[in-house]
Each structure stands twice: as structure tokens, then as C-alpha cells.
Scaffold this motif. Sequence first.
Motif, short mmCIF file in Angstrom:
data_model
loop_
_atom_site.label_atom_id
_atom_site.label_comp_id
_atom_site.label_asym_id
_atom_site.label_seq_id
_atom_site.Cartn_x
_atom_site.Cartn_y
_atom_site.Cartn_z
N ILE A 52 0.73 -1.28 -0.20
CA ILE A 52 0.01 -0.05 0.03
C ILE A 52 0.71 1.22 -0.08
CG2 ILE A 52 -2.01 -1.09 1.24
CD1 ILE A 52 -0.88 0.14 3.78
N PRO A 53 0.31 2.52 -0.48
CA PRO A 53 1.12 3.60 -0.39
C PRO A 53 1.16 4.03 1.25
CG PRO A 53 -0.79 3.78 -1.79
CD PRO A 53 -0.99 2.74 -1.02
N SER A 54 2.24 4.69 1.61
CA SER A 54 2.53 4.78 3.14
C SER A 54 1.51 5.81 3.72
CB SER A 54 4.13 5.13 3.37
OG SER A 54 4.15 6.66 2.84
N PRO A 55 0.98 6.79 2.94
CA PRO A 55 -0.21 7.46 3.70
C PRO A 55 -1.31 6.69 4.22
CG PRO A 55 0.65 8.50 1.78
CD PRO A 55 1.03 7.21 1.80
N GLN A 56 -1.39 5.62 3.82
CA GLN A 56 -2.66 4.54 4.19
C GLN A 56 -2.37 3.91 5.25
OE1 GLN A 56 -4.18 2.23 0.76
NE2 GLN A 56 -4.28 4.08 -0.64
N VAL A 57 -1.10 3.95 5.79
CA VAL A 57 -0.62 2.85 6.85
C VAL A 57 -1.25 3.38 8.40
CG1 VAL A 57 1.28 1.86 8.27
CG2 VAL A 57 1.79 2.42 6.08
N SER A 58 -2.01 2.33 8.78
CA SER A 58 -2.71 2.68 10.04
C SER A 58 -1.74 2.43 11.19
CB SER A 58 -4.04 2.00 10.25
OG SER A 58 -3.78 0.73 10.19
N ILE A 59 -2.38 2.89 12.42
CA ILE A 59 -1.66 2.68 13.90
C ILE A 59 -1.65 1.32 13.93
CG2 ILE A 59 -1.88 3.02 16.26
CD1 ILE A 59 -0.88 5.67 14.76
N SER A 60 -2.90 0.52 13.85
CA SER A 60 -2.68 -0.86 14.01
C SER A 60 -1.80 -1.62 13.17
CB SER A 60 -4.18 -1.54 13.91
OG SER A 60 -4.61 -1.15 12.72
N GLN A 61 -1.87 -1.22 11.74
CA GLN A 61 -0.72 -1.68 11.02
C GLN A 61 0.62 -1.70 11.54
OE1 GLN A 61 -2.24 -0.22 7.45
NE2 GLN A 61 -2.66 -2.13 6.48
N THR A 194 16.56 3.77 22.14
CA THR A 194 15.25 4.29 22.69
C THR A 194 14.61 3.48 23.33
OG1 THR A 194 14.87 5.14 20.36
CG2 THR A 194 12.88 4.85 21.71
N PRO A 195 14.46 3.55 24.73
CA PRO A 195 13.52 3.12 25.55
C PRO A 195 12.38 2.42 25.15
CG PRO A 195 14.03 5.20 26.63
CD PRO A 195 14.28 5.12 25.24
N THR A 196 12.16 1.15 25.37
CA THR A 196 11.03 0.13 24.95
C THR A 196 9.83 0.18 25.68
OG1 THR A 196 12.61 -1.23 23.99
CG2 THR A 196 10.39 -2.19 24.04
N ILE A 197 8.86 0.53 24.96
CA ILE A 197 7.49 0.74 25.69
C ILE A 197 6.65 -0.46 25.35
CG2 ILE A 197 5.23 1.95 25.72
CD1 ILE A 197 6.87 4.34 24.52
N ASP A 198 6.03 -1.23 26.22
CA ASP A 198 5.23 -2.46 26.29
C ASP A 198 3.78 -1.90 25.87
OD1 ASP A 198 4.18 -5.12 26.20
OD2 ASP A 198 4.29 -5.12 28.35
N VAL A 199 3.55 -2.24 24.78
CA VAL A 199 1.82 -1.75 24.26
C VAL A 199 0.93 -2.58 24.53
CG1 VAL A 199 0.81 -0.99 22.15
CG2 VAL A 199 3.19 -0.10 22.63
N ASP A 200 -0.16 -2.33 25.02
CA ASP A 200 -1.32 -2.95 24.88
C ASP A 200 -2.15 -2.68 23.64
OD1 ASP A 200 -3.72 -4.28 25.30
OD2 ASP A 200 -4.55 -3.13 27.29
N PRO A 201 -2.19 -3.62 22.70
CA PRO A 201 -2.96 -3.36 21.59
C PRO A 201 -4.36 -2.95 21.60
CG PRO A 201 -2.37 -5.44 21.61
CD PRO A 201 -1.70 -4.88 22.63
N GLU A 202 -5.07 -3.44 22.72
CA GLU A 202 -6.54 -3.00 22.80
C GLU A 202 -6.74 -1.45 23.09
OE1 GLU A 202 -8.80 -5.23 22.14
OE2 GLU A 202 -7.25 -6.78 21.71
N THR A 203 -5.67 -1.13 23.60
CA THR A 203 -5.68 0.66 23.95
C THR A 203 -5.13 1.60 22.88
OG1 THR A 203 -3.75 0.40 25.36
CG2 THR A 203 -5.93 -0.18 26.23
N LEU A 204 -4.54 0.97 22.06
CA LEU A 204 -4.17 1.71 20.68
C LEU A 204 -5.06 2.81 20.25
CD1 LEU A 204 -1.60 -0.58 19.01
CD2 LEU A 204 -0.88 1.82 19.85
N THR A 205 -4.87 3.90 19.90
CA THR A 205 -5.80 4.80 19.35
C THR A 205 -5.05 5.93 18.35
OG1 THR A 205 -7.35 6.57 19.82
CG2 THR A 205 -5.46 6.37 21.40
N ASN A 206 -5.89 6.44 17.56
CA ASN A 206 -5.04 7.48 16.73
C ASN A 206 -5.85 8.79 16.89
OD1 ASN A 206 -7.86 7.21 15.56
ND2 ASN A 206 -7.44 7.57 13.52
N GLU A 207 -6.55 8.72 18.10
CA GLU A 207 -7.13 9.98 18.62
C GLU A 207 -6.15 10.89 19.32
OE1 GLU A 207 -10.05 10.93 17.76
OE2 GLU A 207 -10.72 9.19 16.64
N VAL A 208 -5.02 11.15 18.76
CA VAL A 208 -4.05 12.23 19.23
C VAL A 208 -3.76 13.36 18.18
CG1 VAL A 208 -1.80 12.50 20.05
CG2 VAL A 208 -2.85 10.24 20.45
#
Length: 322
Positions: A52-61, A194-208
Amino acid sequence: MSVVVISTGGTIASTKDSGGGASPELTGEDLIASVPGLSDDIELTTDDFSNIPSPQVSISQMHELSELVAEYDRDDTVDGIVVTQGTDTLEEVAYFVDLCYDGDTPVVFTGAMRNPSLASPDGPANLLTAIRTVTSDGARGRGVLVTFNDQVHAAKLVTKTHSMRLDTFQSPELGPLAVHDEETIRWRASVDPTPTIDVDPETLTNEVAALTVTAEMPPSQIPEPGDFEAVVLATTGSGHIPPGIIPPLEALAREDLPLVATTRCTEGRLARSTYDYRGSEQTLLDLGCYFSERNLQKTRIATVVALAGSSVETVFDRPARE
């Protein structure tokens, strides 16, 4: 040595369609076949993650890609990981992976500014540099890297500076970590990992929300409380904002919405105690802003990841008035 090339699409994988425009169609195998000068000692495998074109990449991807990279890191037969993708959001995706990845296997992102149908496409050379970088002796322990135009950059520092030119990817202030001379990667600098962050994928959001502060910008450009999970501001100079947007920012601060500030300047950081007028960096301190040393787009990505990792307080500094 064994290298996995993860293809995600972008200009490097694009060909002209019947309408004359370029769109991603090439696979990882196609990309490898186009690279001259590959050593017979390197075993290459491919993984077509997306096309895909990179502007289409989502946070979940982005998160799925970081998980895939981590999966290959756990494979003892893999010595290096290369990710090819479009350049428009490459710095954001590479930084997302850098924030989430804590493996030892070298990871390099690369792409192209000229698709294969144009004169002098740069994709093959960039891919060759990436493969040689992940297999070089100095690649480990440097975090996620980005290679373009015979240079190797840290993902957390590099940014796209020109819309079309081949030397678009630069690291302001510090410059590249290494250069590709002939068949050798010559390391010249290093940065703190870069310090590593353990992410909870259920709480990922693009609402920033990500806003660039400009002269007398209307207060209506500041979101209302409840519209977003956090707001990122690229302030003027060393941390200055027009007084008209202070009241709506104060409303957000009263709701404990994370406000993350950086500078819109290409180089430099936010001041802490140089000025003290309404709208100076002291106002940011009064608002309880977090301070970032990354550009606006990277600061937004760091905020997205930090929110999903419940680690905003550790990812960013939150200075107080002296």
C-alpha cells in the motif's frame, strides 16, 4: 548470513498502471531481483506484509509490523531485518517500531523516491545499503535504523526534508550514524537507544491531535475537551504560543488531557527558563505540558505509543517552574 526483507509497499514497490500513474505492485522477491552487487554469502528471504502507499498505513498496522519484526528477532536463524516502505510516513512507522522493539537483531527501514519506471530509480541502491547495514559489524545495539542515499540514520532522529529529492532523509543537528562507501558501512556516530514501551494493542488509538502553532492562530483550532485522547503542539521558537489559544489549552489541562509540546523548528529544543511572558515557555509549564525533543509527527507517534503503554510520564519530561 540470513536477512529477511519485509515489503510493505510504497514507491520502491510501485510500477506505472494503465492510467500512467505509479502504484505499489512489486513483491519483496521483485525488489531483491532488482538489487545489484548482493553478496552470495547473504541468504535473503521475503515477507510481503502489505502493498500500500504509506499514507494509508494505520496505527494498528504499525503495531502489527512491530510484532512481526519481534517475531523474526526470536528466530535464531535470522541475522538482519530490512523493511521497505513508502517515504511519506516512513519516519513515523520506523519510530513506532523503534519505540516497541527491544530485540537484538538489527532492523533497517528503507524505500525510494523514484519508482522503477523512472530514470535512475534509487530503490535498488537504498535496499543494497540496508542489507549491507543489517549485516555489518556495527549495526547491533543502535536501535531501528533508516538508510537512504548511502547514509544510515537513527529512526528517532531522521526526517523527510524534501518532497521529491533523493537526499530528502536527513538527521538535523547530529547527521547520519554511518555512510555506505563502496562495499563498506563506515560507522561514525551512535545515539542512546530508545527506551522500549510495552504496548497494550487494545488501547492503541489514533485519537491524538497534532497542531502546528502559527501567528495568531484562531482558538477554534484547539480541540474541545473530549474530542481527543491527547494534543500535541509544535510551538514557535523555543516553546512560545500566541495568547489567544491559552484559554482553550487551559480548558484541556483542567480535564487532565495530556498536552505534549515540541518546537516547530527543524533543530533545537524547548526552553525552560529563558522567557517569562504570557505565551512563553513558562505558560507551557503552567499548563503542565510534557516536553518532547522529537518533531511534531514523531512526537505524535510517541504519544500514541505512550498512551497505549500507560507510560506518558516516563516517555516525556514534564518540567516545572523553577
